[in-house]
Scaffold this motif. Structure first.
Motif, short mmCIF file in Angstrom:
data_model
loop_
_atom_site.label_atom_id
_atom_site.label_comp_id
_atom_site.label_asym_id
_atom_site.label_seq_id
_atom_site.Cartn_x
_atom_site.Cartn_y
_atom_site.Cartn_z
N GLU A 1 0.84 -1.19 0.00
CA GLU A 1 0.00 0.00 0.00
C GLU A 1 0.88 1.25 0.00
O GLU A 1 1.88 1.31 0.72
CB GLU A 1 -0.91 -0.02 1.23
N THR A 2 0.51 2.23 -0.82
CA THR A 2 1.27 3.47 -0.89
C THR A 2 0.33 4.67 -0.89
O THR A 2 -0.83 4.57 -1.31
CB THR A 2 2.14 3.54 -2.15
N PHE A 3 0.85 5.81 -0.42
CA PHE A 3 0.13 7.08 -0.46
C PHE A 3 1.14 8.19 -0.65
O PHE A 3 2.28 8.13 -0.13
CB PHE A 3 -0.63 7.30 0.85
N SER A 4 0.74 9.24 -1.39
CA SER A 4 1.60 10.42 -1.51
C SER A 4 0.74 11.66 -1.66
O SER A 4 -0.41 11.60 -2.14
CB SER A 4 2.53 10.29 -2.72
N ARG A 5 1.31 12.79 -1.22
CA ARG A 5 0.64 14.07 -1.38
C ARG A 5 1.61 15.07 -1.98
O ARG A 5 2.74 15.23 -1.50
CB ARG A 5 0.11 14.57 -0.03
N ASP A 6 1.13 15.78 -3.00
CA ASP A 6 1.91 16.83 -3.65
C ASP A 6 1.01 18.06 -3.73
O ASP A 6 0.11 18.12 -4.58
CB ASP A 6 2.35 16.38 -5.04
N GLY A 7 1.21 19.01 -2.83
CA GLY A 7 0.33 20.16 -2.76
C GLY A 7 -1.06 19.74 -2.32
O GLY A 7 -1.23 19.14 -1.26
#
Length: 690
Positions: free
Chosen positions: A97-103
């Motif tokens: 499982e992965t998550f990322s936030r960009d702005g």
């Protein structure tokens, strides 16, 4: 065994509330304790100078458990900017499982789902399969919020309130820790012990009677923290019960209800049922009535005896789901004895929203893979002492478990019978179902335990995950018409061995990631968003379509085998071992798919439940003199078993409940409009409500 949504709820509680915010260059260690202090796992949380946190988590109990490695980075507001977890679930399915936030743009992907959305400001990603440390960052992020709530990704919001605080010690060290109640995930509040101060982090997470996860070195405080938490939970539960319970004063008349005859498995004509002081006074033709203080106009709805869940592992928060779904009696099939005794006392005192409880005493053998409930024994003397304790405390049966020494089984079963107790359970390792039947079992739990009879040899260790993967792999090829299988079914029928198949629970054997099991599909849309998402999490390792097809065929044949046993005269009961309430309803659907009529399935969940709980003189049918444990259902579940979900009113003795009120308190969309009691017309004529 905690399965399906129950496993998901526990994993979610752990994932959200166990560690805390990341601090520069530090290592935090936690230990997972079961059975009054035995270590069953650990969590190590290491944060480097670069701000990246690495987590190693493992928990093993009863021969199974998750193994996870996690990595994440945090934004200034304490929420994830990058997150990753890999490993295996409790039953061996892969976790990735992965998550990322960009702005303002976020995206996530797991083995069960994926998505992307635009967010503004603080928002916390809620992982499906995270370690305790990974998602417990929420605790510190919540503390930083001025409005008291933390928006969640993909949806919802987290809230917390302080309940109480306690001093804990470690030698000369002393700390003040606080008990926080967290809402916004799951169906009930989650309680967590956190450090004090402006940036709290988790100190301990306690699942009473099952698990204590606490910061290493402070283990000696776990019991006191558990006791105080149980007190706080009790206060919250008393408040819930007061809000949804409607005491019945005097007599209550249920008019114009079609009464289900559970003994004959048939629906009768419209009738009037008079109830007083928690007991059924009379059952007569519609219009015969009787003097009453309040009236329920059933308007032709079906009136059933309260349902039995014959395989529960009760917690104090389970009563709401059970009552709201028409389950008025649960047979507890293995629990922490102290916790269960407290629950029973609270139910009898009327302070706890709870079903009635039938008790089965858990007896396990000592091994590295023992389940640490009830009594864990190594010799016959210890086994007899366990039986004596259960007999003295009013238990109706004992449940033998996986590591029980096979050489002690015959004498232990005989001794239990001498004490008036039934004998049931799993099939101990290195034995077959036929062996335990011949050595004194009255009942077998779980369809996999029954069918392992044809799949094991003297070297097969069913304390491991083999007890799940072996049936999933090999039942597909079993010839049910072969002589060994037919002889075994005949043996079960001749000895009247009760089977508690828990088909609804074992559907997890065929579930693939991203799919909702048939057992939960009818209720999924009624659930809060985080629960809906959790229902798509699979537990079994199913690497390809061919394996999926094979496991699905094996599960279908397990259902078929239940039908074959029933047609041969083998007694069945309806048990769940999973999400309370809803899985009783789905178990009835699986019984119908196995070949029973809807009326026969309802009989299994009412008459059979009472009969094999030794409660038939007290409940299980709508008969004068028995307890007024009754459920009023929209539609006709004797024609369409799915209508059993449309529970409009529940009577548990001298108390009425409207399921919609309970569901509303849990964030669940109701399944039926409530049918409410109204005060009787004091001027009504005799023969009618007055």
């Amino acid at each position: 065994m905690k399965t399906a949504l129950t496993r998901t709820a526990l994993a979610g509680a752990l994932a959200l509330f166990i560690a805390g915010p990341a601090f520069a260059a530090q290592t935090l260690r936690y230990v997972a304790l079961v059975d009054n202090g035995k270590q069953a796992g650990h969590q190590t949380v290491t944060t480097g100078d670069d701000g990246v946190t690495h987590v190693d988590f493992i928990f093993k109990d009863n021969g199974r458990g998750p193994e996870l490695k996690e990595e994440f980075s945090l934004a200034p507001d304490g929420t994830f900017t990058r997150y990753q977890v890999k490993g295996t679930t409790t039953f061996g399915a892969p976790v990735d499982e992965t998550f990322s936030r960009d702005g303002d743009q976020v995206q996530w992907k797991s083995t069960s789902d994926e998505g992307a959305q635009t967010v503004s400001g603080t928002a916390f990603y809620s992982p499906l399969n995270g370690t305790p440390a990974g998602n417990s960052v929420a605790l510190a992020a919540l503390a930083k919020r001025g409005d008291g709530q933390l928006p969640l990704i993909p949806g919802g919001a987290l809230r917390m309130r302080k309940v109480t605080e306690m001093d804990v010690t470690r030698g000369k060290d002393k700390r003040k820790v606080q008990l926080l109640a967290i809402t916004g995930v799951g169906l009930t509040p989650q309680f967590v012990w956190a450090t004090s101060g402006a940036e709290p982090r988790l100190f301990a997470f306690i699942f009473p009677g099952f698990l204590q996860l606490i910061e290493e070195g402070w283990n000696a405080n776990a019991a006191a923290l558990e006791a105080r938490q149980k007190q706080a939970e009790g206060e919250a539960l008393v408040d819930l019960n007061q809000r949804v319970a409607h005491p019945l004063a005097g007599a209550t008349l249920i008019r114009n209800a079609r009464v289900f005859d559970s003994e004959k498995a048939m629906l009768g004509p419209a009738s009037d049922v008079l109830v007083r002081d928690g007991r059924i006074v009379s059952v007569g033709a519609a219009g015969s009535g009787g003097a009453a203080d309040q009236v329920v106009d059933a308007a032709g709805r079906v009136l059933l005896p309260g349902l039995f869940d014959m395989h529960g592992h009760l917690g104090r928060w389970d009563g709401g789901l059970n009552i709201a779904t028409g389950v008025t009696t649960v047979r507890d099939m293995g629990n922490d004895n102290t916790t269960l005794q407290q629950l029973i006392a609270e139910e009898k005192a009327g302070t706890l929203l709870s079903t009635r409880v039938v008790t089965a005493g858990f007896i396990e053998g000592e091994s590295k893979m023992s389940a640490r409930n009830g009594f864990v024994v190594s010799n016959l003397e210890q086994a007899k002492k366990a039986v004596d304790w259960y007999a003295a405390n009013g238990y109706v049966q004992v449940k033998i478990y996986n590591s029980f020494p096979k050489e002690l089984l015959r004498e232990t079963a005989a001794y239990a019978h001498e004490k008036g107790l039934r004998v049931s359970g799993h099939v101990p390792a290195f034995m077959r179902a036929q062996d335990v039947v011949e050595q004194g079992y009255d009942e077998i739990q779980h369809i996999n335990q029954v069918l392992l009879n044809f799949l094991v040899d003297e070297k097969t260790d069913t304390r491991t995950l083999e007890r799940f993967y072996l049936p999933a792999e090999k039942v597909a090829d079993l010839d049910f018409d072969s002589k060994p299988v037919q002889d075994f079914i005949a043996l079960l029928a001749k000895k009247q061995i009760v089977i508690d198949p828990t088909m609804s629970t074992f559907e997890f054997l065929r579930q693939r990631a991203g799919q909702v099991q048939e057992s939960y599909a009818p209720v999924a849309s009624h659930m809060p968003p985080d629960i809906q998402r959790g229902l798509k999490v699979a537990e079994m390792k199913i690497p390809d379509d061919a394996t999926a097809a094979r496991y699905a065929k094996s599960y279908a044949k397990m259902v078929e085998f239940v039908g074959r046993m029933y047609k041969a005269g083998v007694p069945l009961v309806a048990g769940t071992d999973a999400l309370p309430g809803f899985t009783v309803q789905s178990e009835l659907e699986w019984l119908v798919r196995a070949g029973l009529t809807p009326s026969q399935a309802l009989q299994v969940a009412t008459w059979n439940g009472a009969k094999y709980s030794r409660m038939l003189d007290d409940r299980g049918s709508i008969t004068a003199g028995k307890r007024a444990d009754l459920i009023l259902v929209d539609g006709d579940p004797t024609k369409d078993i799915a209508d059993v979900r449309k529970v409009a009113l529940v009577l548990k003795g001298d108390t009425a409940y409207y399921p919609s009120e309970i569901f509303d308190a849990m964030g669940i969309a109701p399944f039926s409009t409530p049918v409410k009691l109204v005060a009787a017309d004091k001027g009504a004529e005799t023969g009618k409500a007055r």
